[in-house]
Design a protein around this motif. Structure first.
Motif, PDB file in Angstrom:
ATOM      1  N   ARG A   4      18.019  79.126  29.004  1.00 25.78           N
ATOM      2  CA  ARG A   4      17.568  78.769  30.359  1.00 25.78           C
ATOM      3  C   ARG A   4      16.101  79.130  30.597  1.00 25.78           C
ATOM      4  NH1 ARG A   4      19.964  75.972  33.629  1.00 25.78           N
ATOM      5  NH2 ARG A   4      18.095  76.111  34.873  1.00 25.78           N
ATOM      6  N   ASP A   5      15.610  80.184  29.923  1.00 30.10           N
ATOM      7  CA  ASP A   5      14.210  80.580  30.118  1.00 30.10           C
ATOM      8  C   ASP A   5      13.254  79.450  29.744  1.00 30.10           C
ATOM      9  OD1 ASP A   5      15.151  82.961  30.808  1.00 30.10           O
ATOM     10  OD2 ASP A   5      14.637  84.003  28.925  1.00 30.10           O
ATOM     11  N   PHE A   6      13.738  78.570  28.900  1.00 30.45           N
ATOM     12  CA  PHE A   6      12.908  77.451  28.454  1.00 30.45           C
ATOM     13  C   PHE A   6      12.391  76.643  29.639  1.00 30.45           C
ATOM     14  CE2 PHE A   6      12.166  73.253  26.590  1.00 30.45           C
ATOM     15  CZ  PHE A   6      11.438  73.617  25.468  1.00 30.45           C
ATOM     16  N   ARG A   7      13.171  76.632  30.716  1.00 28.17           N
ATOM     17  CA  ARG A   7      12.816  75.875  31.925  1.00 28.17           C
ATOM     18  C   ARG A   7      11.647  76.495  32.676  1.00 28.17           C
ATOM     19  NH1 ARG A   7      12.963  71.348  33.648  1.00 28.17           N
ATOM     20  NH2 ARG A   7      14.639  70.003  33.019  1.00 28.17           N
ATOM     21  N   SER A   8      11.428  77.813  32.515  1.00 27.39           N
ATOM     22  CA  SER A   8      10.407  78.447  33.360  1.00 27.39           C
ATOM     23  C   SER A   8       9.053  78.610  32.661  1.00 27.39           C
ATOM     24  CB  SER A   8      10.934  79.794  33.878  1.00 27.39           C
ATOM     25  OG  SER A   8      11.600  80.458  32.846  1.00 27.39           O
ATOM     26  N   GLN A   9       8.852  77.868  31.585  1.00 28.59           N
ATOM     27  CA  GLN A   9       7.564  77.961  30.900  1.00 28.59           C
ATOM     28  C   GLN A   9       6.424  77.417  31.754  1.00 28.59           C
ATOM     29  OE1 GLN A   9       7.744  76.394  26.623  1.00 28.59           O
ATOM     30  NE2 GLN A   9       9.409  75.397  27.674  1.00 28.59           N
ATOM     31  N   THR A  10       5.233  77.907  31.503  1.00 27.06           N
ATOM     32  CA  THR A  10       4.052  77.314  32.140  1.00 27.06           C
ATOM     33  C   THR A  10       3.715  76.028  31.387  1.00 27.06           C
ATOM     34  OG1 THR A  10       2.568  78.403  30.609  1.00 27.06           O
ATOM     35  CG2 THR A  10       3.098  79.599  32.649  1.00 27.06           C
ATOM     36  N   GLY A  48       5.367  59.088  27.547  1.00 29.29           N
ATOM     37  CA  GLY A  48       6.633  59.700  27.150  1.00 29.29           C
ATOM     38  C   GLY A  48       7.377  60.192  28.381  1.00 29.29           C
ATOM     39  N   ILE A  49       8.549  60.777  28.113  1.00 29.38           N
ATOM     40  CA  ILE A  49       9.454  61.210  29.190  1.00 29.38           C
ATOM     41  C   ILE A  49       8.803  62.320  30.036  1.00 29.38           C
ATOM     42  CG2 ILE A  49      11.708  62.284  29.649  1.00 29.38           C
ATOM     43  CD1 ILE A  49      12.576  61.095  26.848  1.00 29.38           C
ATOM     44  N   LEU A  50       8.952  62.223  31.352  1.00 28.53           N
ATOM     45  CA  LEU A  50       8.464  63.280  32.257  1.00 28.53           C
ATOM     46  C   LEU A  50       9.572  63.898  33.093  1.00 28.53           C
ATOM     47  CD1 LEU A  50       5.079  62.014  33.760  1.00 28.53           C
ATOM     48  CD2 LEU A  50       5.459  63.556  31.851  1.00 28.53           C
ATOM     49  N   VAL A  51      10.609  63.099  33.389  1.00 30.60           N
ATOM     50  CA  VAL A  51      11.700  63.607  34.229  1.00 30.60           C
ATOM     51  C   VAL A  51      13.006  63.390  33.474  1.00 30.60           C
ATOM     52  CG1 VAL A  51      12.976  63.297  36.395  1.00 30.60           C
ATOM     53  CG2 VAL A  51      10.480  63.040  36.380  1.00 30.60           C
ATOM     54  N   LEU A  53      10.279  67.818  33.578  1.00 29.11           N
ATOM     55  CA  LEU A  53      10.357  68.660  32.377  1.00 29.11           C
ATOM     56  C   LEU A  53       9.546  69.940  32.571  1.00 29.11           C
ATOM     57  CD1 LEU A  53      10.017  66.040  29.509  1.00 29.11           C
ATOM     58  CD2 LEU A  53      12.081  67.040  30.496  1.00 29.11           C
ATOM     59  N   PRO A  54       9.817  70.976  31.792  1.00 30.67           N
ATOM     60  CA  PRO A  54       9.011  72.196  31.899  1.00 30.67           C
ATOM     61  C   PRO A  54       7.533  71.847  31.714  1.00 30.67           C
ATOM     62  CG  PRO A  54      10.827  72.505  30.349  1.00 30.67           C
ATOM     63  CD  PRO A  54      10.854  71.074  30.759  1.00 30.67           C
ATOM     64  N   GLY A  55       6.702  72.371  32.582  1.00 29.88           N
ATOM     65  CA  GLY A  55       5.274  72.074  32.477  1.00 29.88           C
ATOM     66  C   GLY A  55       4.846  70.851  33.264  1.00 29.88           C
ATOM     67  N   VAL A  56       5.808  70.143  33.831  1.00 27.25           N
ATOM     68  CA  VAL A  56       5.478  68.957  34.637  1.00 27.25           C
ATOM     69  C   VAL A  56       5.917  69.248  36.071  1.00 27.25           C
ATOM     70  CG1 VAL A  56       5.906  66.494  35.017  1.00 27.25           C
ATOM     71  CG2 VAL A  56       5.895  67.423  32.692  1.00 27.25           C
ATOM     72  N   THR A  71       0.853  67.417  37.993  1.00 32.47           N
ATOM     73  CA  THR A  71       0.146  68.070  36.888  1.00 32.47           C
ATOM     74  C   THR A  71      -0.090  67.033  35.799  1.00 32.47           C
ATOM     75  OG1 THR A  71       2.378  68.703  36.252  1.00 32.47           O
ATOM     76  CG2 THR A  71       0.951  70.459  37.065  1.00 32.47           C
ATOM     77  N   PRO A  72      -1.244  67.060  35.155  1.00 33.86           N
ATOM     78  CA  PRO A  72      -1.440  66.131  34.039  1.00 33.86           C
ATOM     79  C   PRO A  72      -0.512  66.505  32.872  1.00 33.86           C
ATOM     80  CG  PRO A  72      -3.342  67.582  34.329  1.00 33.86           C
ATOM     81  CD  PRO A  72      -2.392  67.910  35.423  1.00 33.86           C
ATOM     82  N   TRP A  73      -0.296  65.568  31.972  1.00 39.53           N
ATOM     83  CA  TRP A  73       0.585  65.790  30.814  1.00 39.53           C
ATOM     84  C   TRP A  73      -0.082  65.144  29.610  1.00 39.53           C
ATOM     85  CZ3 TRP A  73       0.841  62.485  34.795  1.00 39.53           C
ATOM     86  CH2 TRP A  73       0.878  61.124  34.499  1.00 39.53           C
ATOM     87  N   PRO A  74       0.254  65.599  28.392  1.00 36.71           N
ATOM     88  CA  PRO A  74      -0.516  65.141  27.231  1.00 36.71           C
ATOM     89  C   PRO A  74      -0.430  63.653  26.946  1.00 36.71           C
ATOM     90  CG  PRO A  74       1.154  66.781  26.587  1.00 36.71           C
ATOM     91  CD  PRO A  74       1.210  66.671  28.058  1.00 36.71           C
ATOM     92  N   GLY A  75       0.723  63.021  27.241  1.00 39.65           N
ATOM     93  CA  GLY A  75       0.883  61.604  26.904  1.00 39.65           C
ATOM     94  C   GLY A  75       0.257  60.659  27.918  1.00 39.65           C
TER      95      GLY A  75
END
Ligand code: WTA
Length: 645
Positions: A37-43, A422-425, A443-446, A470-474
């Motif tokens: 679950r911690d994976f969800r709270s990444q910056t 790519g996928i964002l949600v 997604l985490p970071g979005v 927030t911007p995203w790499p793709g």
């Protein structure tokens, strides 16, 4: 703050009640790529820094992202080659593992190991280089889902020559316009292909496009699919080049992260096609990371995304994402219901597919008749199911989950666009609960939000515009560069409005309500056509529905096109549809016309072409029907028109 211009007509019954949510099956969680679950709270930075794990960079990047304003600079300083990432680096560990399993419409099959594909790509890259293709030159690719299309894309990537894939069903004029705009002097096409049993002469279209070009076309490479192609001046046989260049090796050109990998036009179901350009580093990292987190792909998997490579889903999740992760990607030339309605299930069974990624439209078409029943096939290899392209309504979700996944596979409803790369949600299938009908959290970071037309955030439960904050790499280069995509006024935070209406629940789950440009205004209320369609398809006996609004001087006429399931009696169905819509939206919303039809006009990527329905309903010219998967339906609908009011 001004009043929200997108008021709910009625309290929306989605997002779902808490007890509608479905936990990921334990068997899936036990093996999933992501379970913590911690994976969800990444910056955002930690999340997208996984680009170091999923790719092998020639030179590592200095920072994940530079700048808080456009243009955003992703993976600054990094150097890589997308073809190397998808092929060369896998050779040590899995040169004899299958990269591609292809099935043609006539049932023939071909398989390529990573080594086979590496050899073919090198040969074609060598041939293209000798034909004068240089780094930075745009190469246009115009063919259906064939292994040669993948090899050509990767050969371009190897040379640092951006590819420009034009969907095979588009006309000669559409091809010429796209080639002119890109000043593309090299074309790779095929002699022809099969579509719903008919042989299509693709080369004739390509030759016509050449006549229509404003610039000179230097070379055409022709893949043989139907038989001996007749070659003219500066036209080369793909197979002969393969023989001539057998054994050639071409060093991958080292690229900067923001060098262009490809350009692509969106499907243009509404309005004019728009060119979108994707970069090497940001795009590739994004699709590889999301293929791992959301589609749960591992190198051991056999994975099938049913999309056509002519659109973004095929680029990101048939070719680049799965091959970057070293998996086996399945490709099918035809439409998944041809020649038999159960073709999709037999392909899953034959290839023992682990992960299936398709569209709600495809799923609904399989719900129509029992002869296409997945229950008659062994689908036990499946571990995860995905959808993309339009909202999946809860009843379709249930059917997919139960009949295809046997309640043992999570369903990921993934939201994204050509522009996002790519996928964002989406839910993360080993971590998040699923809420049928809702795509899930970003997604985490979005960071996603629902905003009003002044870009002010709306509280949970209120419908508005989906915003990505927030911007995203793709992100497409146009999006990163052009501030008009983001900022509305000086000093405001950057945000991207993708043009989708949505509502978010207390848990951050986002339910998509359709495109803004598909919206209807009925008695001053804005209603998404998707919501009306959702009410219609909830009626027993309805397989699919499309709703369009036709603007009249004082009002909007609403037409519904309804495709019933087999052996359904139309008269009671008509009343049931009217009742269901009245129950949901109140008596103000009435139909000016309900047309029952065996099918709806769809693009090959499965999107319903509302533009075509509007043209038919208003008697306007509907122009080119070659992008349609089922052009025969247009005549059928013209006959039906006026039949019922
Ligand atoms: C729609 C396809 C609801 C949306 C990848 C978006 C969706 C447009 C979903 C992009 C989803 C895509 N739920 N709607 N899961 N996924 N869409 O550019 O309206 O062909 O803006 O990219 O499809 O379509 P495109």
């Amino acid at each position: 703050m001004e009043a929200n211009p997108f008021p709910a007509v009625r309290p929306i019954d989605t997002p779902m009640e808490a007890d509608d949510s479905v936990e990921p099956p334990v068997s899936f969680r036990e093996q999933a790529n992501r379970v913590n679950r911690d994976f969800r709270s990444q910056t955002a930075d930690t999340s997208w820094d996984r680009a170091t794990d999923v790719l092998d960079w020639y030179e590592s990047y200095e920072s994940v992202r530079a700048g808080d304003d456009p243009p955003f600079d992703w993976y600054t300083g990094g150097r890589l080659n997308a073809c190397y990432e998808c092929l060369d680096r896998h050779l040590d560990a899995r040169k004899n593992r299958l990269a591609l399993r292809w099935e043609g419409e006539l049932g023939e099959t071909r398989s390529y190991t990573y080594l086979d594909l590496y050899r073919e790509v090198n040969a074609i890259a060598g041939a293209l280089r000798d034909l004068g293709v240089e780094t930075g030159d745009v190469v246009t690719l115009y063919m259906p889902v064939l292994p040669e299309l993948v090899a050509s894309m990767l050969a371009c990537a190897r040379l640092g020559a951006p590819h420009n894939v034009v969907f095979a069903g588009l006309s000669a004029d559409a091809l010429a316009a796209r080639m002119d705009r890109a000043d593309s002097a090299c074309l790779i096409t095929c002699d022809g292909y099969y579509r719903r049993g008919d042989a299509i002469n693709q080369k004739r279209r390509a030759d016509n496009a050449r006549m229509a070009l404003d610039h000179e076309l230097h070379d055409t490479v022709v893949v043989e699919r139907l038989g001996e192609p007749s070659l003219g001046e500066n036209q080369h046989s793909y197979d002969s080049l393969l023989t001539e260049y057998a054994g050639a090796t071409v060093e991958p050109i080292i690229r900067r992260t923001d060098d262009v990998l490809f350009q692509l036009y969106t499907s243009g179901t509404t309005g004019e096609p728009k060119r979108v350009t994707h970069t090497t580093g940001g795009y590739l990292a994004h699709v590889a990371v999301t293929a791992q987190d959301v589609l749960d792909i591992t190198p051991e998997d056999t994975y099938w995304c049913t999309a056509d490579i002519g659109w973004i889903t095929g680029h990101s999740y048939v070719v680049y994402g799965p091959l970057a992760l070293g998996t086996t990607t399945v490709m099918y030339e035809g439409t998944p219901d041809h020649p038999d309605p159960d073709r999709i299930w037999s392909i899953v069974e034959r290839n023992a597919v682990d992960v299936l990624y398709t569209t709600p439209t495809a799923i609904r078409s399989f719900m129509k008749g029992d002869e296409a029943s997945p229950d008659e096939h062994d689908l036990s290899s499946l571990r995860l199911l995905g959808t993309v392209g339009k909202p999946i309504d809860p009843s379709t979700w249930e059917w997919y989950y139960t009949h295809v996944g046997d309640e043992d596979c999570p369903v990921v409803d993934t939201w994204w666009q050509t522009e996002t790369g790519g996928i964002l949600v989406s839910t993360l299938p080993g971590i998040d609960v699923m809420k049928p009908g809702s795509a899930g959290p970003s997604l985490p970071g979005v960071e996603a939000a629902v905003v009003d037309s002044d870009r002010q955030e709306l509280p949970p439960g209120e419908r508005g515009l989906l915003a990505i904050r927030t911007p995203w790499p793709g992100m497409a280069r146009e999006l990163a560069d052009a501030s008009e995509w983001g900022r509305s006024a000086a000093g405001e935070e950057w945000m991207y409005l993708p043009g989708d209406e949505a509502v978010m629940d207390e848990d951050g789950y986002i339910t998509l309500l359709g495109r803004v440009d598909d919206g209807l205004t009925v008695d001053g209320q804005r209603i998404g056509t998707t919501e009306i369609e959702r009410a219609i398809v909830s009626v027993d006996g309805v397989a699919e529905a499309a709703v369009i609004g036709i603007d009249r001087p004082l009002t909007t006429a609403v037409h519904a096109y309804v495709s019933p399931t087999l052996r359904t009696d139309i008269d009671p169905l008509r009343d049931a549809v009217r009742d269901a819509v009245e129950d949901t939206f109140g008596p103000e919303l009435t139909f000016d016309q309900i047309v029952f039809t065996p099918d709806l006009p769809k693009t090959r990527s499965g999107k319903i072409m509302r533009r075509m329905l509007v043209a038919i309903a208003t008697g306007r010219e509907y122009g080119d029907t070659s992008a349609l998967r089922n052009p025969e339906i247009v005549g059928e609908l013209e006959r039906h028109d006026d039949s019922e009011t």
